[in-house]
Scaffold this motif. Structure first.
Motif, PDB file in Angstrom:
ATOM      1  N   ASN A 551     111.114 -17.890  63.854  1.00 13.10           N
ATOM      2  CA  ASN A 551     111.059 -17.097  62.632  1.00 13.10           C
ATOM      3  C   ASN A 551     112.440 -17.135  61.988  1.00 13.10           C
ATOM      4  OD1 ASN A 551     110.840 -15.249  60.575  1.00 13.10           O
ATOM      5  ND2 ASN A 551     109.950 -13.621  61.828  1.00 13.10           N
ATOM      6  N   PRO A 567     115.219  -7.548  59.414  1.00 15.39           N
ATOM      7  CA  PRO A 567     115.568  -8.268  60.650  1.00 15.39           C
ATOM      8  C   PRO A 567     117.065  -8.266  60.946  1.00 15.39           C
ATOM      9  CG  PRO A 567     113.956  -9.513  59.402  1.00 15.39           C
ATOM     10  CD  PRO A 567     114.393  -8.381  58.522  1.00 15.39           C
ATOM     11  N   GLY A 609     110.461  -9.117  63.992  1.00 15.74           N
ATOM     12  CA  GLY A 609     109.069  -8.698  64.176  1.00 15.74           C
ATOM     13  C   GLY A 609     108.956  -7.190  64.299  1.00 15.74           C
ATOM     14  N   SER A 610     107.974  -6.601  63.651  1.00 20.39           N
ATOM     15  CA  SER A 610     107.816  -5.144  63.645  1.00 20.39           C
ATOM     16  C   SER A 610     107.497  -4.599  65.031  1.00 20.39           C
ATOM     17  CB  SER A 610     106.709  -4.737  62.662  1.00 20.39           C
ATOM     18  OG  SER A 610     107.018  -5.151  61.358  1.00 20.39           O
ATOM     19  N   THR A 612     108.117  -5.758  68.114  1.00 19.44           N
ATOM     20  CA  THR A 612     109.278  -5.757  69.019  1.00 19.44           C
ATOM     21  C   THR A 612     110.313  -4.715  68.588  1.00 19.44           C
ATOM     22  OG1 THR A 612     110.269  -7.561  67.708  1.00 19.44           O
ATOM     23  CG2 THR A 612     109.005  -8.173  69.672  1.00 19.44           C
ATOM     24  N   ASP A 613     110.447  -4.502  67.276  1.00 17.86           N
ATOM     25  CA  ASP A 613     111.391  -3.492  66.789  1.00 17.86           C
ATOM     26  C   ASP A 613     110.958  -2.093  67.216  1.00 17.86           C
ATOM     27  OD1 ASP A 613     112.873  -5.475  65.615  1.00 17.86           O
ATOM     28  OD2 ASP A 613     112.090  -5.144  63.595  1.00 17.86           O
TER      29      ASP A 613
END
Length: 642
Positions: A551, A567, A609-610, A612-613
């Motif tokens: 990404n 990010p 990535g949402s 993982t955040d």
């Protein structure tokens, strides 16, 4: 000669040069100055076509190489005159490159048909390049020789990597007169971007810019906990991006920063690792990126500003992690910053030396205004001299200008020779189809898995980059590794940035971690311990490229800028958390479980990535509360009441 330079020469033949005395010394200096002036004129005037410029560049390069570099390690280092053998090599070098200059247009008009003299001078030219590479970049010369022999012995190789073989004439034609051989893109970037920006670095150094950087870094971070180490990170990163050599940067800035860190209370092993990691990152840090960025722009066919902007977040995260590791280590050890008396005032530094930043401002401004890097470099060199004249204390006289011109030419030899012999590798890969075969083999072996292919390309990039100048290392791995990643769906920009970072990190990766070894010698520490510590401190650099090949949100410009904001912010939090896990400290000392959680949070938050955040933020809140409670328990009750 200092002990540091003796160590550098022992580890890397690029720095093992002769010294001339008497009239010969003046002649060598004059030749180096003429070479630098020629390169400035060629870049500013644009009167030379590509082949002519590369041939002239190669001629100067080979002559200077045979004058400066001894044929053996035990060869005489102080001379009054060059040896007869070196004079013969110089004449052969002039003959082969001069023949190319004189006959290239005729050969083109013949439709590329070569005659016997063409083959003879082509063969001589290839031999001279190999001899120059043997003297300057020995390991790379061996690698290039293996590729060269592969042209002949390919029919004996079984399986997909075998080929039908080529005649001597075909190989000479392709490698010496072809567009993808020794006069291809590698020597092309050496004759333009690489030389001029190394020359620019020499002028910056002579103008006093390095002292300004060191003083300014002291004003920024000197008084904070572990200030000397933070100063080392800031100064080494800025100088590393200019000179493009992690090894040379460690040998110069490290002699000041490593003893200062040790005096402040850091262990020798840690101090050496900090300097090695900081110097290595400069090769992919904008705005100059050690000149590798200009090569990348040529490969991609885009403006350099595209590459420079894309490198901002990876370089920032790399150095942010290193700064935070230094900070947490200082907190863990209870270290203080430097006393106020030892730190210059910021305004005094800016008043006395701030004008020396003018060349970088000119460079950045011209690049963003759309001027070519070559014009920007020429004007920036002129700006160095003009800026130095603004104050009497920094004024560059004629002697300083001549020394800068000489140092620039001398400094360019190592990278230029590497680029010349890399032409043999690139030409072989193209002629034999090795690049395509390697790509097919990787894709079949990995079953089209980008993760496994990325691991293989990473290992290959680190291995091929060991002991090779940053720009040259990037050119090698880009030739072989980038097509593999692109065929698996990675964007070209992300693929090139991936191999660049790993090629640079070979400077701190055992077993051939030259930057770490030089730093260890200065610090008086164990080489292997320093190298392993450097890998730990540079961990962000090792994991970050895998996230942006999946990404590219962390590469500004690869997507719309708005898509990189979140990010980037979460990655910053991740890097701080990763640093806390590495050093075992955030609010207070972290236990083993907390360190593991910090490390996991770091990886989750760096990954775009949402999901993982959210998981990372949740875990971070848990461990922060845990740390806060633990710190409260450590505070004496009487102190709490007061």
């Amino acid at each position: 000669m200092s002990k540091e330079m003796e160590l550098v020469e022992k580890l890397d033949s690029e720095f093992r040069v002769r010294t001339y005395i008497g009239k010969a010394a003046m002649a060598v200096t004059g030749l180096a100055v003429i070479w630098s002036i020629f390169q400035i004129f060629a870049a500013g005037s644009g009167v030379f076509d590509a082949i002519s410029l590369r041939a002239w560049h190669m001629m100067f390069l080979l002559v200077v190489t045979f004058l400066l570099y001894p044929a053996t390690k035990k060869g005489k280092r102080v001379l009054k005159f060059p040896s007869v053998f070196d004079i013969i090599l110089i004449l052969l070098s002039i003959a082969s490159t001069g023949y190319l200059l004189a006959s290239y247009k005729t050969i083109v008009l013949r439709g590329g048909f070569l005659l016997l003299p063409d083959y003879i001078f082509g063969a001589i030219g290839i031999l001279m390049i190999f001899e120059a590479a043997r003297r300057v970049v020995g390991n790379l010369a061996i690698l290039a020789l293996i590729f060269f022999l592969y042209n002949f012995f390919g029919p004996m190789v079984p399986g997909i990597f075998g080929h039908g073989g080529f005649s001597v004439k075909r190989i000479i034609d392709y490698l010496f007169y072809g567009s993808e051989g020794v006069f291809g893109i590698a020597i092309g970037v050496s004759a333009t971007f690489v030389f001029l920006f190394i020359l620019f670095g020499a002028f910056l150094s002579r103008s006093g810019f390095s002292q300004f950087i060191n003083d300014f870094a002291l004003t920024i971070a000197g008084r904070s906990p572990g200030g000397p180490a933070k100063v080392a990170v800031i100064a080494s990163s800025l100088m590393g991006m200019i000179n493009g050599s992690a090894l040379a940067n460690v040998a110069t800035t490290g002699t000041l920063t490593i003893p200062l860190m040790k005096k402040n209370g850091y262990k020798a092993r840690f101090a050496a690792a900090v300097e090695a990691v900081a110097s290595t990152g400069g090769q992919f840090a904008p705005p100059i990126m050690g000149a590798a960025g200009f090569v990348m722009a040529e490969y991609l066919g885009v403006s350099y500003t595209v590459v420079m902007v894309a490198a901002i977040i990876p370089a920032f995260l790399y150095y942010l992690t290193l700064i935070m590791v230094v900070h947490f280590e200082a907190k863990r050890l209870g270290l203080k910053g430097l006393s106020k008396d030892n730190i210059p005032k910021a305004m005094d530094v800016l008043k006395k030396q701030g004008h020396l930043s003018l060349p970088l401002i000119v460079l950045m401004g011209m690049l963003f205004m759309g001027y070519t890097p070559l014009y920007a470099a020429v004007f920036s060199i002129v700006a160095c001299v003009v800026a130095s004249w603004l104050r009497k204390e920094t004024r560059m006289g004629l002697k300083d200008i001549i020394l800068a011109l000489e140092e620039g030419a001398r400094g360019a030899v190592g990278v230029a020779v590497a680029c010349a012999v890399i032409g043999v590798i690139i030409g072989t890969v193209s002629l034999t189809g090795l690049g395509l075969n390697f790509g097919y083999a990787v894709m079949n072996y990995t079953n089209d898995s980008l993760l496994i292919a990325g691991l293989l390309v990473m290992i290959m990039s680190i291995i091929l980059g060991m002991g090779v100048p940053g720009v040259a290392a990037y050119v090698i791995v880009a030739t072989v590794g980038v097509p593999v990643l692109i065929n698996l769906g990675v964007s070209p920009l992300a693929a090139h940035m991936f191999v660049l970072i790993y090629a640079c990190l070979s400077n701190i990766t055992p077993p051939v971690a030259l930057a770490s070894y030089v730093a260890a010698g200065i610090a008086g520490a164990n080489q292997n311990q320093v190298s392993l510590t450097a890998v730990k401190l540079g961990l962000t650099g090792f994991i970050l490229p895998f996230f942006f090949i999946f990404n590219p949100a962390l590469l500004l410009g690869a997507n719309p800028y708005s898509e990189s904001i979140i990010p980037a912010v979460t990655a910053i939090i991740g890097c701080i958390s990763l640093a806390a896990g590495l050093q075992g400290w955030l609010i207070t000392k972290a236990n083993v479980v907390q360190r593991v959680i910090f490390a996991v949070v770091g990886i989750l938050m760096i990954a775009p990535g949402s999901l993982t955040d959210y998981i990372g933020i949740g875990l971070l809140i848990v461990v922060l509360v845990w740390q806060w409670v633990a710190k409260r328990k450590l505070v004496p009750i009487s102190h709490s009441i007061n």
